[in-house]
Design an enzyme around this catalytic site. Structure first.
Site, PDB file in Angstrom:
ATOM      1  N   SER A 185       0.931  -0.996  -0.188  1.00 28.43           N
ATOM      2  CA  SER A 185      -0.192  -0.499  -0.163  1.00 28.43           C
ATOM      3  C   SER A 185       0.857   1.063   0.427  1.00 28.43           C
ATOM      4  O   SER A 185       0.591   2.763  -0.655  1.00 28.43           O
ATOM      5  CB  SER A 185      -1.009  -0.090   1.200  1.00 28.43           C
ATOM      6  N   HIS A 213      -5.287  -3.331  -2.751  1.00 30.84           N
ATOM      7  CA  HIS A 213      -5.107  -2.371  -3.882  1.00 30.84           C
ATOM      8  C   HIS A 213      -4.334  -3.394  -5.650  1.00 30.84           C
ATOM      9  O   HIS A 213      -4.021  -2.424  -6.106  1.00 30.84           O
ATOM     10  CB  HIS A 213      -3.596  -1.542  -2.944  1.00 30.84           C
ATOM     11  N   LYS A 244     -11.817   0.411  -1.803  1.00 34.06           N
ATOM     12  CA  LYS A 244     -10.647   0.967  -2.715  1.00 34.06           C
ATOM     13  C   LYS A 244     -11.109   1.398  -3.811  1.00 34.06           C
ATOM     14  O   LYS A 244     -12.181   2.467  -4.157  1.00 34.06           O
ATOM     15  CB  LYS A 244      -9.047   0.714  -1.970  1.00 34.06           C
TER      16      LYS A 244
HETATM   17  C1  LIG Z   1      -3.361  -4.148   2.088  1.00 34.27           C
HETATM   18  C2  LIG Z   1      -4.423  -3.619   3.285  1.00 34.27           C
HETATM   19  N1  LIG Z   1      -5.269  -4.430   3.695  1.00 34.27           N
HETATM   20  C3  LIG Z   1      -5.952  -3.970   4.748  1.00 34.27           C
HETATM   21  C4  LIG Z   1      -6.816  -2.749   4.279  1.00 34.27           C
HETATM   22  C5  LIG Z   1      -7.931  -2.410   5.484  1.00 34.27           C
HETATM   23  O1  LIG Z   1      -8.805  -1.901   4.322  1.00 34.27           O
HETATM   24  P1  LIG Z   1     -10.290  -0.779   5.053  1.00 34.27           P
HETATM   25  O2  LIG Z   1      -9.775   0.153   5.088  1.00 34.27           O
HETATM   26  O3  LIG Z   1     -11.428  -1.442   4.239  1.00 34.27           O
HETATM   27  O4  LIG Z   1     -10.761  -1.337   6.799  1.00 34.27           O
HETATM   28  C6  LIG Z   1      -5.790  -1.600   3.666  1.00 34.27           C
HETATM   29  C7  LIG Z   1      -5.888  -0.047   4.051  1.00 34.27           C
HETATM   30  O5  LIG Z   1      -6.790   0.444   4.821  1.00 34.27           O
HETATM   31  C8  LIG Z   1      -4.361  -1.847   3.168  1.00 34.27           C
HETATM   32  O6  LIG Z   1      -4.340  -0.798   2.184  1.00 34.27           O
END
Ligand SMILES: Cc1ncc(COP(=O)(O)O)c(C=O)c1O
Length: 390
Positions: A185, A213, A244
């Site tokens: 990310s 992502h 996202k």
């Molecule tokens: C790689 C990754 N996994 C999980 C999440 C968590 O997802 P959520 O925002 O839907 O809780 C994020 C970002 O927020 C992320 O960048």
């Protein structure tokens, strides 16, 4: 004032002294390539994860209104109590088809999915998790919650993973689980998934990936990296987010039917948490249809053009830019450097949030530039002009 208040003040002062204090910044407009902040400030937004520009798509918004009229605003309970509704199952079936998997199960968010997923498969009795050094915090927390022994392997390094797998086997581990983001990310790089999957297969390890992502961005119809590499059947657990590129909220895991059933029984973030509102599930279904159809293709093509334009412009400025994904880090080092650079860009009308520890390792504070299909060439060129000055 109470004791909690005193502690809060002490902790906040310590964060401020280290350049690590964060604050909320409220937007007064809907998500998009251009956003408004209080006081009328208008900025080009390079910080969101709305990679396809669907977060404010009229068709998805209308679907949400219609669905709220039909299903109400909340799910009222956990899926296992009385919070399980038809749209949840329709969306899960669509997600399983989208990612060519056997089944899918929804979670309230990506964070909740990762926290529930890992402990459902590994526990403290002689189990081992091997986790990439730059995995997202939610996977890190899932590792901790599982109480399995956690070994962190060097970022995107199959040789280091092979060593860790051998060590885990020799140590007599009962179950081994390998966890990795597919697109990282904060760096925008892509995991060597083919090699990782082959190692897991050879060593009999469970493979769990976080496609947060990659969903909507990589792979056929935006089905993610595992789909792009034809590894659908080699990856046991594929987590994707609806928050996202899908532009809505929530998350899911694509897996076998038995794995789905185990998650419904054991994933604590599913069992002990109110279900995603059914109206959100219905809106996500409409967003998924857009994303995986002709409109999604057109948006991915637009995004690809912007990625190429920014990558080649950055390289001309002597900045490294892989251009593999819409995420471009500009690593600056100290938190103050990232704060200063972000403020300078902001003075030029560009919103690029500074990213500091603990989101990234100490000494690697950065600007994280994220592109969206909603950006046009002029947005990219304004960013490049500002980076040149920076
Ligand atoms: C790689 C990754 N996994 C999980 C999440 C968590 O997802 P959520 O925002 O839907 O809780 C994020 C970002 O927020 C992320 O960048």
């Amino acid at each position: 004032m109470g004791i909690a208040d005193r502690i809060a003040r002490e902790e906040l002062s310590a964060l401020e002294a280290q350049g690590l204090l964060r604050s909320l910044e409220t937007q007064t407009s809907a998500p998009g390539a251009e956003i408004a902040l209080p006081g009328g400030e208008r900025l080009i937004n390079f910080s969101s994860n709305d990679y396809l520009g669907l977060a404010a798509h009229p068709a998805v918004g209308e679907a949400l209104s219609r669905a709220a009229a039909r299903w109400g605003s909340g799910a009222s309970a956990s899926r296992l109590v009385c919070g399980d509704f038809v749209p949840h199952h329709e969306l899960e079936n669509a997600l399983a088809r989208f990612e060519s998997g056997e089944a899918a199960v929804l979670f309230g968010s990506g964070y909740a999915a990762n926290c529930g997923l890992l402990p459902a498969f590994v526990g403290r009795d002689q189990d081992v998790i091997l986790s990439d050094a730059l995995n997202h915090a939610s996977l890190v927390d899932g590792c901790r919650l599982s109480r399995a022994r956690v070994e962190v392997y060097s970022h995107c390094d199959p040789e280091a993973l092979a060593d860790s797998l051998r060590r885990a086997r020799v140590s007599g581990a009962r179950r081994i689980l390998v966890a990795t983001d597919t697109v990282f990310s904060m760096d925008g790089d892509v995991a060597p998934l083919r090699e990782i999957a082959a190692l897991c297969e050879r060593e009999g390890a469970i493979l769990a990936v976080d496609e947060a992502h990659a969903t909507g961005v990589l792979g056929p119809r935006g089905a993610g990296l595992a789909a792009e590499l034809g590894l659908e059947s080699s990856v046991d657990l594929r987590m994707g987010t609806l928050s996202k590129a899908v532009g809505v909220f929530g998350a899911y895991v694509v897996c076998s039917r038995a794995c789905r059933e185990l998650l419904v029984n054991r994933a604590r973030s599913l069992v002990f948490s109110t279900a995603l509102p059914p109206a959100i599930a219905e809106a996500a279904l409409v967003a998924l249809a857009l994303l995986s159809g002709a409109e999604g293709e057109a948006r991915r093509a637009r995004l690809r053009r912007s990625i190429d334009r920014l990558a080649s412009g950055m390289r001309k400025l002597g900045l490294s830019a892989s251009g593999a994904t819409p995420i471009f880090p500009v690593v600056l080092g100290a938190p103050e450097e990232a704060l200063r650079a972000a403020a300078m860009l902001r003075a030029k009308g560009l919103y690029v949030r500074p990213i500091r520890p603990p989101t990234v390792p100490a000494g690697s504070s950065r600007l994280r530039i994220a592109l969206s299909a909603a950006h046009d060439d002029e947005h990219i060129d304004r960013l490049l002009a500002a980076l040149r000055e920076l």
